[in-house]
Design a protein around this motif. Sequence first.
Motif, PDB file in Angstrom:
ATOM      1  N   ARG A 173      50.319  64.610  16.855  1.00  0.00           N
ATOM      2  CA  ARG A 173      50.394  63.784  15.658  1.00  0.00           C
ATOM      3  C   ARG A 173      51.544  64.273  14.808  1.00  0.00           C
ATOM      4  O   ARG A 173      52.174  65.280  15.126  1.00  0.00           O
ATOM      5  CB  ARG A 173      49.074  63.756  14.908  1.00  0.00           C
ATOM      6  CG  ARG A 173      48.374  65.059  14.797  1.00  0.00           C
ATOM      7  CD  ARG A 173      46.872  64.906  14.616  1.00  0.00           C
ATOM      8  NE  ARG A 173      46.538  63.904  13.614  1.00  0.00           N
ATOM      9  CZ  ARG A 173      45.308  63.458  13.407  1.00  0.00           C
ATOM     10  NH1 ARG A 173      44.315  63.906  14.144  1.00  0.00           N
ATOM     11  NH2 ARG A 173      45.049  62.566  12.477  1.00  0.00           N
ATOM     12  N   LEU A 174      51.802  63.523  13.752  1.00  0.00           N
ATOM     13  CA  LEU A 174      53.020  63.756  12.976  1.00  0.00           C
ATOM     14  C   LEU A 174      53.124  65.203  12.516  1.00  0.00           C
ATOM     15  O   LEU A 174      54.146  65.849  12.675  1.00  0.00           O
ATOM     16  CB  LEU A 174      53.029  62.800  11.778  1.00  0.00           C
ATOM     17  CG  LEU A 174      54.359  62.606  11.073  1.00  0.00           C
ATOM     18  CD1 LEU A 174      55.449  62.217  12.059  1.00  0.00           C
ATOM     19  CD2 LEU A 174      54.214  61.553   9.980  1.00  0.00           C
ATOM     20  N   TRP A 175      52.042  65.712  11.929  1.00  0.00           N
ATOM     21  CA  TRP A 175      52.065  67.100  11.471  1.00  0.00           C
ATOM     22  C   TRP A 175      51.013  67.892  12.227  1.00  0.00           C
ATOM     23  O   TRP A 175      49.820  67.614  12.120  1.00  0.00           O
ATOM     24  CB  TRP A 175      51.796  67.180   9.965  1.00  0.00           C
ATOM     25  CG  TRP A 175      52.929  66.629   9.167  1.00  0.00           C
ATOM     26  CD1 TRP A 175      54.238  67.004   9.218  1.00  0.00           C
ATOM     27  CD2 TRP A 175      52.857  65.572   8.204  1.00  0.00           C
ATOM     28  NE1 TRP A 175      54.985  66.252   8.350  1.00  0.00           N
ATOM     29  CE2 TRP A 175      54.174  65.366   7.706  1.00  0.00           C
ATOM     30  CE3 TRP A 175      51.828  64.781   7.710  1.00  0.00           C
ATOM     31  CZ2 TRP A 175      54.471  64.410   6.749  1.00  0.00           C
ATOM     32  CZ3 TRP A 175      52.115  63.829   6.750  1.00  0.00           C
ATOM     33  CH2 TRP A 175      53.429  63.649   6.282  1.00  0.00           C
ATOM     34  N   ASN A 176      51.454  68.849  12.962  1.00  0.00           N
ATOM     35  CA  ASN A 176      50.566  69.718  13.727  1.00  0.00           C
ATOM     36  C   ASN A 176      51.100  71.137  13.601  1.00  0.00           C
ATOM     37  O   ASN A 176      52.068  71.495  14.266  1.00  0.00           O
ATOM     38  CB  ASN A 176      50.565  69.299  15.211  1.00  0.00           C
ATOM     39  CG  ASN A 176      49.247  68.687  15.630  1.00  0.00           C
ATOM     40  OD1 ASN A 176      48.226  68.873  14.972  1.00  0.00           O
ATOM     41  ND2 ASN A 176      49.263  67.966  16.719  1.00  0.00           N
ATOM     42  N   PRO A 177      50.535  71.947  12.715  1.00  0.00           N
ATOM     43  CA  PRO A 177      51.095  73.289  12.515  1.00  0.00           C
ATOM     44  C   PRO A 177      50.990  74.132  13.778  1.00  0.00           C
ATOM     45  O   PRO A 177      49.960  74.107  14.463  1.00  0.00           O
ATOM     46  CB  PRO A 177      50.241  73.871  11.386  1.00  0.00           C
ATOM     47  CG  PRO A 177      48.985  73.068  11.397  1.00  0.00           C
ATOM     48  CD  PRO A 177      49.348  71.705  11.893  1.00  0.00           C
ATOM     49  N   PHE A 178      52.046  74.866  14.085  1.00  0.00           N
ATOM     50  CA  PHE A 178      52.033  75.734  15.259  1.00  0.00           C
ATOM     51  C   PHE A 178      51.013  76.850  15.052  1.00  0.00           C
ATOM     52  O   PHE A 178      50.961  77.465  13.994  1.00  0.00           O
ATOM     53  CB  PHE A 178      53.417  76.338  15.494  1.00  0.00           C
ATOM     54  CG  PHE A 178      53.445  77.263  16.673  1.00  0.00           C
ATOM     55  CD1 PHE A 178      53.385  76.762  17.960  1.00  0.00           C
ATOM     56  CD2 PHE A 178      53.492  78.641  16.493  1.00  0.00           C
ATOM     57  CE1 PHE A 178      53.393  77.605  19.060  1.00  0.00           C
ATOM     58  CE2 PHE A 178      53.497  79.497  17.585  1.00  0.00           C
ATOM     59  CZ  PHE A 178      53.445  78.970  18.868  1.00  0.00           C
ATOM     60  N   GLY A 179      50.215  77.083  16.070  1.00  0.00           N
ATOM     61  CA  GLY A 179      49.172  78.106  15.973  1.00  0.00           C
ATOM     62  C   GLY A 179      47.787  77.492  15.904  1.00  0.00           C
ATOM     63  O   GLY A 179      46.789  78.165  16.092  1.00  0.00           O
ATOM     64  N   GLY A 180      47.741  76.183  15.637  1.00  0.00           N
ATOM     65  CA  GLY A 180      46.453  75.505  15.531  1.00  0.00           C
ATOM     66  C   GLY A 180      45.931  74.989  16.866  1.00  0.00           C
ATOM     67  O   GLY A 180      44.875  74.373  16.918  1.00  0.00           O
ATOM     68  N   GLY A 181      46.691  75.200  17.923  1.00  0.00           N
ATOM     69  CA  GLY A 181      46.191  74.852  19.256  1.00  0.00           C
ATOM     70  C   GLY A 181      46.498  73.433  19.699  1.00  0.00           C
ATOM     71  O   GLY A 181      46.161  73.047  20.812  1.00  0.00           O
ATOM     72  N   SER A 182      47.147  72.642  18.863  1.00  0.00           N
ATOM     73  CA  SER A 182      47.485  71.269  19.241  1.00  0.00           C
ATOM     74  C   SER A 182      48.943  70.992  18.890  1.00  0.00           C
ATOM     75  O   SER A 182      49.371  71.307  17.779  1.00  0.00           O
ATOM     76  CB  SER A 182      46.588  70.281  18.492  1.00  0.00           C
ATOM     77  OG  SER A 182      46.979  68.956  18.769  1.00  0.00           O
ATOM     78  N   PRO A 183      49.711  70.443  19.816  1.00  0.00           N
ATOM     79  CA  PRO A 183      49.340  69.870  21.110  1.00  0.00           C
ATOM     80  C   PRO A 183      49.364  70.862  22.268  1.00  0.00           C
ATOM     81  O   PRO A 183      49.319  70.441  23.429  1.00  0.00           O
ATOM     82  CB  PRO A 183      50.427  68.816  21.317  1.00  0.00           C
ATOM     83  CG  PRO A 183      51.654  69.455  20.731  1.00  0.00           C
ATOM     84  CD  PRO A 183      51.156  70.220  19.529  1.00  0.00           C
ATOM     85  N   GLU A 184      49.421  72.158  21.977  1.00  0.00           N
ATOM     86  CA  GLU A 184      49.557  73.122  23.073  1.00  0.00           C
ATOM     87  C   GLU A 184      48.370  73.065  24.031  1.00  0.00           C
ATOM     88  O   GLU A 184      48.533  73.092  25.254  1.00  0.00           O
ATOM     89  CB  GLU A 184      49.720  74.542  22.512  1.00  0.00           C
ATOM     90  CG  GLU A 184      51.125  74.855  21.994  1.00  0.00           C
ATOM     91  CD  GLU A 184      51.434  74.249  20.636  1.00  0.00           C
ATOM     92  OE1 GLU A 184      50.488  73.760  19.983  1.00  0.00           O
ATOM     93  OE2 GLU A 184      52.601  74.255  20.215  1.00  0.00           O
ATOM     94  N   GLY A 185      47.143  73.010  23.479  1.00  0.00           N
ATOM     95  CA  GLY A 185      45.955  73.058  24.333  1.00  0.00           C
ATOM     96  C   GLY A 185      45.912  71.913  25.332  1.00  0.00           C
ATOM     97  O   GLY A 185      45.735  72.119  26.534  1.00  0.00           O
ATOM     98  N   VAL A 186      46.091  70.699  24.828  1.00  0.00           N
ATOM     99  CA  VAL A 186      46.008  69.539  25.722  1.00  0.00           C
ATOM    100  C   VAL A 186      47.165  69.551  26.716  1.00  0.00           C
ATOM    101  O   VAL A 186      47.015  69.146  27.873  1.00  0.00           O
ATOM    102  CB  VAL A 186      45.958  68.217  24.909  1.00  0.00           C
ATOM    103  CG1 VAL A 186      47.252  67.961  24.165  1.00  0.00           C
ATOM    104  CG2 VAL A 186      45.636  67.041  25.817  1.00  0.00           C
ATOM    105  N   THR A 187      48.317  70.062  26.302  1.00  0.00           N
ATOM    106  CA  THR A 187      49.478  70.092  27.200  1.00  0.00           C
ATOM    107  C   THR A 187      49.251  71.094  28.333  1.00  0.00           C
ATOM    108  O   THR A 187      49.492  70.788  29.507  1.00  0.00           O
ATOM    109  CB  THR A 187      50.751  70.435  26.406  1.00  0.00           C
ATOM    110  OG1 THR A 187      50.860  69.533  25.304  1.00  0.00           O
ATOM    111  CG2 THR A 187      51.984  70.321  27.272  1.00  0.00           C
TER     112      THR A 187
END
Length: 686
Positions: free
Chosen positions: A359-373
């Motif tokens: 989504r437009l704002w997704n702070p790094f470290g919050g697990g998204s979009p890293e987890g789904v990727t």
Amino acid sequence: MQFAWKHCSSAAIRVALVCVLPGGALAAQGQESAALSPRNASYDIKVRLDPVEKTLTGTEIITWRNVQPVPASELQFHLYWNAWKNNQSTWLRETLLRPSRELKLLPDKYAYCDVKSLVLLSESQKVAGTFQGADLTAQMKFISPDDGNPDDSTVMSVALPTPVAPGETIRIGVIWESKIPRTISRTGFRGNFFFIAHWFPKLGVFQSDGTWNCHQFHTHTEFFSDYGVYDVQITAPTGWLVGATGISFGMTKNADGTSTHRFVQEDVHDFAWTTSPDYREARRRFEHPGLRAVEMRLLYQPEHEGQAERHFRATAAALRYYGTWFGGYPYGHITVIDPAYGSGAGGMEYPTLFTCGTRLWNPFGGGSPEGVTVHEAGHQFWFGIVANNEFEHAWLDEGFNTFSESRASKTEYGPAAYVRRFFRGFVPVMVSEIRADMLVDLGLNGYRNAARSDTQDKTSFLYYPDTAFNVTYAKTGLWLETLERTLGWETLQKTMSTHFARWKFKHPKPEDFFAIANEVSGRDLTAFFDEVHRKAAVFDYAIDTAVSGEVEILGYVQRDGKYVLLREADVAPSPNERRMPLYETRVVVRRLQDGVLPVEVLLKFQNGDELRDTWDGKDTWKLYRTVKSAKLDYAAVDPEHKLALDINYTNNTRRLERASRLPATKWASKWMIWLQDLLQTLLFLA
Ligand SMILES: [Zn+2]
């Protein structure tokens, strides 16, 4: 491939073909490689998208080889999009079983896959590039092998004029038209964004007992197919970017304002594609010692440009960790799709291509979009390369991937921080101090509510739809985590990499994995798999009593043949008396539920001494009584938290002072909000 149908008579269809046979395209470009898979179900497809009418028109030639020792007298096909033909389908009836779901779809969610013609092509009748075939269109009929629903049309049977002998190859020509749904089950359109998956008439899997494994489309399970070579030509409006399974073999512009894009991929069991005028494109190269380099292609939404590198890093993390832990990614390319926001196409895996979602704002470290990727990239290994039957044993890939994703994400990023969203989710606030393990903390919360629902060894599509996710994903992840903590990572990693090596490009069954686990670990793990897989058991061990006090005898004792009553005042030391006291410690450990697995018990004393025991957990409780010169400090059952399936770890430790159980309760309310939020993220994964 030029492909046109001319009806010569009512009985036969003449097909004019200049046909590129499977594998031919790669051979022509000098890229054909040794077959990694049986390649017994290959598809040459031409498809045209009408973005206004939201339709597909397609032709395909399927080359199918009977790899079983018995003849096949019929063919069975999946027509997945008929799951949304109307509200009588099995898919929609099952969806209704979930709370607050309605049987009615928005009108543009209805769709279909309509086979117009099906011909058995005969190469022996080949005359100067022309094939004649037996028209089997009249033989087509819908069947419902799973539930007998006469209104379901997601499986089609076609009787063959003569059986296909073991080892024999046949070719089938199919013409079909499809109505594209507004995105449902991760496929369809949203505006001018198209994600096209499970879209073509596709063979089931022929089995050694002479039957087809071709299940109806179910609401909470996925797919199963044989491997082959896909050669697909996609015609879409000129100027629209196209992403697809496989390697691009170029694009030709047509006079009508469309362009035809060709993609070819060997040794895969499915093919998906996407197109939109809004996509932006970026490429990076993954390299890691000992692993094949991989060209990563990202198609992203313009507003997510700032997150492109995060998508590449997460994809590379999956390629690296899965590749080194389990076995290398063999294809040399991967396509990462960031779907249109709100399209509902995110979080899904296809061979050499997957969708994530941000989504437009997704702070790094919050697990998204890293987890789904990481998760969807990881499916290239558990689903793409090791291809179990997802209708029947969905946990084999989803559960393996939940565990593997958790481990890879933690290794790359550490635990994810809590993110709370405001203003309808648009504005995130990240609390870095609160971090969670996606599997052991959040997965456990989901599993806890589903633990009694279904035994995992039940056929997956028969799981109760509302709890199927947690039985499939979280429970498997948690018992694999338990195996890692019990056997050690080295043993589990070797078990999983052995499973990968033996079953890549094949269809493993649960027993295959269990046998490998026994073999590699050198243990008989049958009792473990009985508890976690063949039962819907719940695990909860607890310290019930932990007391420790000075040894003193009160009551009657016999002295000189007489009964003497000792009171507390009689046994208390006098103020000047110095003596070494002895303490009696009593600890009661209980098994509060029916799940039985061995657990360690630890008694820690105030002088630092430890007393350890392994309790088999078979009885409902066990008393530990000991007399020592030191008081108990605390008692713990499963002190290293090896049993990740324990639904309540807060009762596993008790200090001598009864009031102060170790876990602090003041966090409880914050945890609940956090868990709910991140569970939404978990549910996003498929
Ligand atoms: Zn998944």
